[in-house]
Motif scaffolding. Structure first.
Motif, mmCIF file in Angstrom:
data_model
loop_
_atom_site.group_PDB
_atom_site.id
_atom_site.type_symbol
_atom_site.label_atom_id
_atom_site.label_comp_id
_atom_site.label_asym_id
_atom_site.label_seq_id
_atom_site.Cartn_x
_atom_site.Cartn_y
_atom_site.Cartn_z
ATOM 1 N N CYS A 197 0.744 -1.014 -0.342
ATOM 2 C CA CYS A 197 0.116 0.663 0.260
ATOM 3 C C CYS A 197 0.958 1.354 -0.039
ATOM 4 O O CYS A 197 2.162 1.560 0.236
ATOM 5 N N ASP A 198 -0.158 2.586 -0.916
ATOM 6 C CA ASP A 198 1.375 3.908 -0.378
ATOM 7 C C ASP A 198 0.136 4.499 0.607
ATOM 8 O O ASP A 198 -1.219 4.185 0.701
ATOM 9 N N PRO A 199 0.024 5.782 0.894
ATOM 10 C CA PRO A 199 -0.674 6.861 1.703
ATOM 11 C C PRO A 199 -1.879 6.684 0.563
ATOM 12 O O PRO A 199 -3.150 7.224 2.327
ATOM 13 N N MET A 200 -2.693 7.082 -0.405
ATOM 14 C CA MET A 200 -3.670 6.677 -1.036
ATOM 15 C C MET A 200 -4.813 5.733 -0.637
ATOM 16 O O MET A 200 -5.357 5.036 -0.465
ATOM 17 N N GLY A 201 -3.564 4.235 -0.773
ATOM 18 C CA GLY A 201 -4.617 3.658 -0.691
ATOM 19 C C GLY A 201 -3.755 2.471 -1.291
ATOM 20 O O GLY A 201 -2.724 1.962 -0.860
ATOM 21 N N ILE A 202 -4.881 0.831 -0.702
ATOM 22 C CA ILE A 202 -4.443 -0.721 -0.829
ATOM 23 C C ILE A 202 -3.270 -0.515 -2.707
ATOM 24 O O ILE A 202 -4.603 -0.734 -3.336
#
Length: 303
Positions: free
Chosen positions: A155-160
């Motif tokens: 995942c990244d800070p925006m989502g999975i």
């Protein structure tokens, strides 16, 4: 000067020869996809069986060793992660694991409490060419009701980007009669009710676009809702439900968003060592992991 030119030519020739050799080996080890004609909105299904699992983006950035220069606190400050990580853990990750493993979320929470572990604390930041890439990975074997599962999250800070929770089984499981029978049955049902496959894949497609639109995005819990719907869409094959019409038409959704819609939608099914991976490619590629033996969706991939 001539010596330099000759050396350069020799290096290029050796490199080209190496590429040809490697290409031949890949072709030998990767059987050609089998074309399966589909009814309904899916025009073609490309089916292939791999001897070795493939490494999908973003897992090619997974660090084999911990980078001592990267700390979780620094990463949170730099990339702007949600402040309430306990919510992300208990209300999103635990629920996804529970649904994939078909156990209640309390059992998932109990295991992590007993082990004194936190998913977000066990994440590693991806690395490429010794530089951080802003994508975080979690890969661990957990035990629920005396059964082991490998949980993988990217995942990244925006989502999975990727999630899977697949039972740990002995090597060679896909060579068993039960696997063969269940896989063939799944293929037959897909041919009969292809709209349900598009419904499940379409939900993943919408998840990718919705997270970029703050009007439609309601936070990380959206993945839990989306995953639940994907499981329901595909359960029409295994729970004796009346196929009828698919519960959700991604074409209508895409048209409302003004997104491009392909007239013919090819689907690719890849048989991995422990599950099937079903992929749909439009302007982005989405897919879900299907446990052949348990006959259940056990993960998703957006890339």
């Amino acid at each position: 000067m001539m010596l330099t030119v000759l050396c350069a030519a020799a290096i290029l020739a050796a490199g080209y020869g190496g590429l040809l050799f490697c290409g031949e080996q890949v072709l030998k080890s990767s059987p050609e996809p089998e074309l399966v004609t589909m009814e309904g909105n899916i025009s073609t299904l490309f089916y292939s069986r791999l001897e070795d699992d493939i490494q999908l983006y973003p897992w090619n950035y997974y660090p084999e060793e911990e980078n001592p220069e990267i700390t979780w606190n620094t990463a949170m400050e730099e990339y702007g992660w949600p402040e309430d990580l306990s919510y992300l853990e208990s209300e999103v990750f635990y629920h996804l694991i529970g649904m994939a493993a078909d156990v209640n979320v309390q059992e998932v929470s109990r295991w992590y409490e007993e082990q004194d572990k936190r998913i977000w604390e066990g994440m590693k930041e991806g690395v490429w060419d010794n530089q951080p890439v802003g994508i975080f990975f979690y890969d661990e074997v957990i035990r629920l009701y005396d059964r082991e599962y490998e949980v993988k999250i990217a995942c990244d800070p925006m989502g999975i980007n990727s999630f899977s929770c697949i039972p740990v089984r002995e090597a060679g499981v896909k060579d068993t009669g039960e696997w063969e029978e269940n896989r063939e049955e799944f293929l037959k049902e897909m041919e009969k009710n292809s709209d349900w496959v598009l419904s499940a894949l379409g939900r993943l497609y919408s998840a990718y676009w919705n997270r970029w639109d703050s009007f439609y995005w309601d936070g990380w819990s959206y993945y839990v809702e989306m995953f639940r719907y994907c499981q329901e869409d595909l359960s029409v094959y295994t729970q004796g439900k009346d196929p009828g019409e698919a519960s959700w038409d991604y074409r209508d959704w895409a048209e409302a968003y003004g997104l491009p819609i392909e007239e013919e939608i090819p689907i690719q099914m890849i048989e991995l060592s422990n599950c099937l991976l079903l992929l749909m490619e439009q302007d982005t590629t989405v897919g879900f992991y299907y446990d052949v033996l348990e006959q259940r969706v056990v993960g998703f991939h957006i890339f």
